[in-house]
Motif scaffolding. Sequence first.
Motif, PDB file in Angstrom:
ATOM      1  N   ALA A 439       0.827  -1.205   0.000  1.00 43.06           N
ATOM      2  CA  ALA A 439       0.000   0.000   0.000  1.00 43.06           C
ATOM      3  C   ALA A 439       0.862   1.256   0.000  1.00 43.06           C
ATOM      4  O   ALA A 439       1.840   1.352   0.736  1.00 43.06           O
ATOM      5  N   PHE A 440       0.510   2.202  -0.867  1.00 43.81           N
ATOM      6  CA  PHE A 440       1.112   3.539  -0.991  1.00 43.81           C
ATOM      7  C   PHE A 440       2.510   3.534  -1.605  1.00 43.81           C
ATOM      8  O   PHE A 440       3.153   4.589  -1.678  1.00 43.81           O
ATOM      9  N   ALA A 441       3.011   2.393  -2.060  1.00 39.41           N
ATOM     10  CA  ALA A 441       4.333   2.358  -2.690  1.00 39.41           C
ATOM     11  C   ALA A 441       4.222   2.738  -4.154  1.00 39.41           C
ATOM     12  O   ALA A 441       3.160   2.607  -4.767  1.00 39.41           O
ATOM     13  N   GLY A 442       5.346   3.200  -4.720  1.00 40.45           N
ATOM     14  CA  GLY A 442       5.415   3.411  -6.151  1.00 40.45           C
ATOM     15  C   GLY A 442       5.645   4.848  -6.546  1.00 40.45           C
ATOM     16  O   GLY A 442       5.508   5.772  -5.751  1.00 40.45           O
ATOM     17  N   ALA A 443       6.031   5.013  -7.821  1.00 40.64           N
ATOM     18  CA  ALA A 443       6.326   6.332  -8.372  1.00 40.64           C
ATOM     19  C   ALA A 443       5.066   7.207  -8.337  1.00 40.64           C
ATOM     20  O   ALA A 443       3.940   6.704  -8.360  1.00 40.64           O
ATOM     21  N   PRO A 444       5.287   8.544  -8.277  1.00 42.07           N
ATOM     22  CA  PRO A 444       6.580   9.230  -8.284  1.00 42.07           C
ATOM     23  C   PRO A 444       7.149   9.373  -6.880  1.00 42.07           C
ATOM     24  O   PRO A 444       6.457   9.098  -5.893  1.00 42.07           O
ATOM     25  N   HIS A 445       8.416   9.796  -6.818  1.00 42.81           N
ATOM     26  CA  HIS A 445       8.982  10.179  -5.534  1.00 42.81           C
ATOM     27  C   HIS A 445       8.092  11.266  -4.911  1.00 42.81           C
ATOM     28  O   HIS A 445       7.635  12.176  -5.602  1.00 42.81           O
ATOM     29  N   GLU A 446       7.857  11.148  -3.610  1.00 42.89           N
ATOM     30  CA  GLU A 446       6.961  12.109  -2.958  1.00 42.89           C
ATOM     31  C   GLU A 446       7.263  12.159  -1.473  1.00 42.89           C
ATOM     32  O   GLU A 446       7.248  11.125  -0.796  1.00 42.89           O
ATOM     33  N   HIS A 447       7.495  13.352  -0.961  1.00 40.96           N
ATOM     34  CA  HIS A 447       7.784  13.468   0.465  1.00 40.96           C
ATOM     35  C   HIS A 447       6.540  13.157   1.300  1.00 40.96           C
ATOM     36  O   HIS A 447       5.423  13.528   0.958  1.00 40.96           O
ATOM     37  N   GLY A 448       6.765  12.465   2.417  1.00 41.53           N
ATOM     38  CA  GLY A 448       5.718  12.243   3.399  1.00 41.53           C
ATOM     39  C   GLY A 448       4.729  11.152   3.064  1.00 41.53           C
ATOM     40  O   GLY A 448       3.699  11.027   3.736  1.00 41.53           O
ATOM     41  N   ARG A 449       5.009  10.335   2.039  1.00 38.77           N
ATOM     42  CA  ARG A 449       4.073   9.263   1.674  1.00 38.77           C
ATOM     43  C   ARG A 449       3.843   8.301   2.852  1.00 38.77           C
ATOM     44  O   ARG A 449       2.746   7.761   3.011  1.00 38.77           O
ATOM     45  N   THR A 463      -5.575 -14.842   3.918  1.00 35.93           N
ATOM     46  CA  THR A 463      -6.747 -13.976   3.738  1.00 35.93           C
ATOM     47  C   THR A 463      -6.349 -12.594   3.222  1.00 35.93           C
ATOM     48  O   THR A 463      -6.922 -12.089   2.258  1.00 35.93           O
ATOM     49  N   SER A 464      -5.373 -11.981   3.879  1.00 33.42           N
ATOM     50  CA  SER A 464      -4.916 -10.648   3.469  1.00 33.42           C
ATOM     51  C   SER A 464      -4.086 -10.733   2.200  1.00 33.42           C
ATOM     52  O   SER A 464      -3.511 -11.775   1.866  1.00 33.42           O
ATOM     53  N   LYS A 465      -4.009  -9.617   1.485  1.00 32.78           N
ATOM     54  CA  LYS A 465      -3.195  -9.495   0.270  1.00 32.78           C
ATOM     55  C   LYS A 465      -2.000  -8.603   0.547  1.00 32.78           C
ATOM     56  O   LYS A 465      -1.991  -7.822   1.504  1.00 32.78           O
ATOM     57  N   ASP A 466      -0.984  -8.720  -0.310  1.00 34.91           N
ATOM     58  CA  ASP A 466       0.202  -7.867  -0.149  1.00 34.91           C
ATOM     59  C   ASP A 466      -0.173  -6.392  -0.100  1.00 34.91           C
ATOM     60  O   ASP A 466       0.440  -5.599   0.622  1.00 34.91           O
ATOM     61  N   SER A 467      -1.175  -6.010  -0.875  1.00 36.68           N
ATOM     62  CA  SER A 467      -1.585  -4.606  -0.913  1.00 36.68           C
ATOM     63  C   SER A 467      -2.215  -4.137   0.392  1.00 36.68           C
ATOM     64  O   SER A 467      -2.435  -2.937   0.583  1.00 36.68           O
ATOM     65  N   ASP A 468      -2.495  -5.058   1.319  1.00 35.60           N
ATOM     66  CA  ASP A 468      -2.988  -4.676   2.644  1.00 35.60           C
ATOM     67  C   ASP A 468      -1.848  -4.295   3.594  1.00 35.60           C
ATOM     68  O   ASP A 468      -2.088  -3.725   4.658  1.00 35.60           O
ATOM     69  N   TRP A 469      -0.634  -4.644   3.216  1.00 32.75           N
ATOM     70  CA  TRP A 469       0.554  -4.353   4.034  1.00 32.75           C
ATOM     71  C   TRP A 469       1.104  -2.987   3.600  1.00 32.75           C
ATOM     72  O   TRP A 469       1.280  -2.748   2.406  1.00 32.75           O
ATOM     73  N   CYS A 470       1.380  -2.100   4.525  1.00 35.32           N
ATOM     74  CA  CYS A 470       1.839  -0.765   4.131  1.00 35.32           C
ATOM     75  C   CYS A 470       3.325  -0.804   3.776  1.00 35.32           C
ATOM     76  O   CYS A 470       4.094  -1.585   4.357  1.00 35.32           O
ATOM     77  N   PHE A 471       3.717   0.039   2.809  1.00 39.84           N
ATOM     78  CA  PHE A 471       5.077  -0.029   2.272  1.00 39.84           C
ATOM     79  C   PHE A 471       6.137   0.386   3.277  1.00 39.84           C
ATOM     80  O   PHE A 471       7.308   0.015   3.132  1.00 39.84           O
ATOM     81  N   ALA A 472       5.752   1.132   4.319  1.00 47.43           N
ATOM     82  CA  ALA A 472       6.733   1.624   5.301  1.00 47.43           C
ATOM     83  C   ALA A 472       6.174   1.458   6.708  1.00 47.43           C
ATOM     84  O   ALA A 472       4.959   1.364   6.918  1.00 47.43           O
ATOM     85  N   GLN A 473       7.073   1.436   7.677  1.00 40.11           N
ATOM     86  CA  GLN A 473       6.670   1.415   9.083  1.00 40.11           C
ATOM     87  C   GLN A 473       7.569   2.368   9.850  1.00 40.11           C
ATOM     88  O   GLN A 473       8.798   2.340   9.695  1.00 40.11           O
ATOM     89  N   TRP A 474       6.939   3.193  10.695  1.00 41.69           N
ATOM     90  CA  TRP A 474       7.731   4.160  11.480  1.00 41.69           C
ATOM     91  C   TRP A 474       7.027   4.601  12.761  1.00 41.69           C
ATOM     92  O   TRP A 474       7.668   5.017  13.719  1.00 41.69           O
ATOM     93  N   ARG A 475       5.705   4.505  12.801  1.00 37.86           N
ATOM     94  CA  ARG A 475       4.970   4.998  13.961  1.00 37.86           C
ATOM     95  C   ARG A 475       5.082   4.034  15.141  1.00 37.86           C
ATOM     96  O   ARG A 475       5.273   2.835  14.964  1.00 37.86           O
ATOM     97  N   LEU A 476       4.952   4.548  16.353  1.00 33.70           N
ATOM     98  CA  LEU A 476       4.832   3.699  17.530  1.00 33.70           C
ATOM     99  C   LEU A 476       3.590   2.833  17.371  1.00 33.70           C
ATOM    100  O   LEU A 476       2.490   3.344  17.163  1.00 33.70           O
ATOM    101  N   GLY A 477       3.781   1.536  17.452  1.00 30.47           N
ATOM    102  CA  GLY A 477       2.670   0.630  17.233  1.00 30.47           C
ATOM    103  C   GLY A 477       3.171  -0.720  16.746  1.00 30.47           C
ATOM    104  O   GLY A 477       4.384  -1.000  16.798  1.00 30.47           O
TER     105      GLY A 477
END
Length: 585
Positions: A439-449, A463-477
């Motif tokens: 989720a949310f990965a891909g061109a173009p380059h974009e700050h804050g995605r 059950t879940s699909k790859d597109s259900d997994w977010c491309f980045a992780q950084w938040r507490l959680g």
Amino acid sequence: MWKPLLSLLWLAGLYQSVKATSKPKPPPGKPFLVKVNNETAIIGNDFWNVTIGRQYGTKLYYKNVDLVKQAVGHYVSYAGRLSDLNLTNAQVYKETEDFTDIIFYATEGEFHWVLTPTLTGAYQYFVNRALPVVGEFRTLWRLANDSFTYGKTSERNELLPPLSDILNATNIQDETWQRADGTFITKYDFATFMPIIQDEPDYWGVYGPLNGSTAIDAEMVGSWYIHAGVDYINGDHLKQELIVHRESQTGDSVQLNMIHGTHFQSLSDDTVPNGKTWGPWLWYLNDGSLRDVKERVKEEQQQWPYAWFQDDYGFHDRGSISGRIVLSDGQAAAHAAVFLGDNNSNKTSLDQGAWYYYRAYADRDGYFTITNVREGKWGLRAFSNGGRVLSHVSTIFKKEDVETKAGENNELGTLMWQTQNREREWQIGDIDRLATGFAFAGAPHEHGRALNCPADLAFKIGTSKDSDWCFAQWRLGAYTVEFDLGKRPAEKPAAILGVALASYSAGVSANILANGVKIGNLTSGRIPTQPALYRSATLAGEWYLYEFPIEAGLLKVGTNTVVFNVTTSTLYRGWMWDSVLLEWL
């Protein structure tokens, strides 16, 4: 009248005029070099000319319009803005009926402009003599902001942000601002993956109204970089760089030529041998037509390696290598990424940068050929590019002492790639060194995605699909993977959790737990860092693989969980995912 000439030179009658058309009419005059003094020279032909001082090339005239105006102009530098080359003592290095090679000398090496009678632009190249250990080495134009209003990369073709927007926004980090409406401005949005795959050269540049007019029918101008050859550029298939942007202090339109760049890498230092030549590449002026510059790209590609170029370091002493890569399970390494670089190097293929580099992809049957390789001994690497066969292969194929000789093809035969040879239980995302499919990965380059990625995420295998997994992780959680097992843990009690990261920017740490038991961590300070995620990257930075053993008995029949629990967080930092896979030992 030729505007940039001093009256003394004009009276000397060296050159009479500069024509005002982008389509030259024969018979043309020859390219010229006019030395004002040891530190200033004017070079050009009937269609353009530039005044080059010790540090900057200014007064770039084309169709009787100065394309630099109040901007900085052309220069060559390393170590970012800290070290501009001082170029002096311009000389005609070589002259034929077809071209004039003009050399400028600096302590660090020799910068060349190669002009023809009709070319609107010039070929350029640099020969190293005494560069220090370098991270960045670049040439660039900083051009008039009223003439060059658009930036073109492989991902974007749009207006560069006006300086007024930057001045009215709040700076939040390195060359990044936030507008009052919450949107961002950053030069790194104009970064892109470099066109450095064999037979796939591209172009980039800036363009806009020649005279700064806002009229719909305004005459246009474009300034472009075209690299028909790419072996002198550092890095592998996933090399990405900043290539155009708006300068945030003056508003100059910036056209970057990062011939040795490290904007998205963890390592940045290379000792470059005496005699290494970057180039030749083409700096090209036209009427702003993208169709025209695309055709020019094809023309340059067909001519590589340029027959007119000669050096003392074997530019034309080239051969080829070919072979077939087969996995240890007998399958062909379909579409594997193949890299030819430094021999016996412990650097990653992305971080190699001292010498020359060649990239290709194998075909569906694992066959590959790399042509136009300079003579020498090389290190061969192959890694997964995803797909049905290679999606789970985390090992890297390596072969040293691969030799090329001029005019010969080195047929390597069948090469065996030893995989990790484990049985896969489940996997999220292909191993391809990219966050592709999430989720949310891909061109173009974009700050804050990554701000779109949640703090907590639940993923159910089957059950879940790859597109259900977010491309980045950084938040507490916590990102939680739930999966069910039958009798397998009793049969094969020990396992390996493979975690492949597409990038990592320090400032975020996580504990990894299997059924509530800590089996490892992703810890800031222990993982090599690069600025990909906070510099607008949305697919990759530098790839890392970490494997965490899961002891016998920890996994059980029934429902199990693997959790990535972020315990330390920093805004805009973190990692991009490539793949997560559970395998049995």
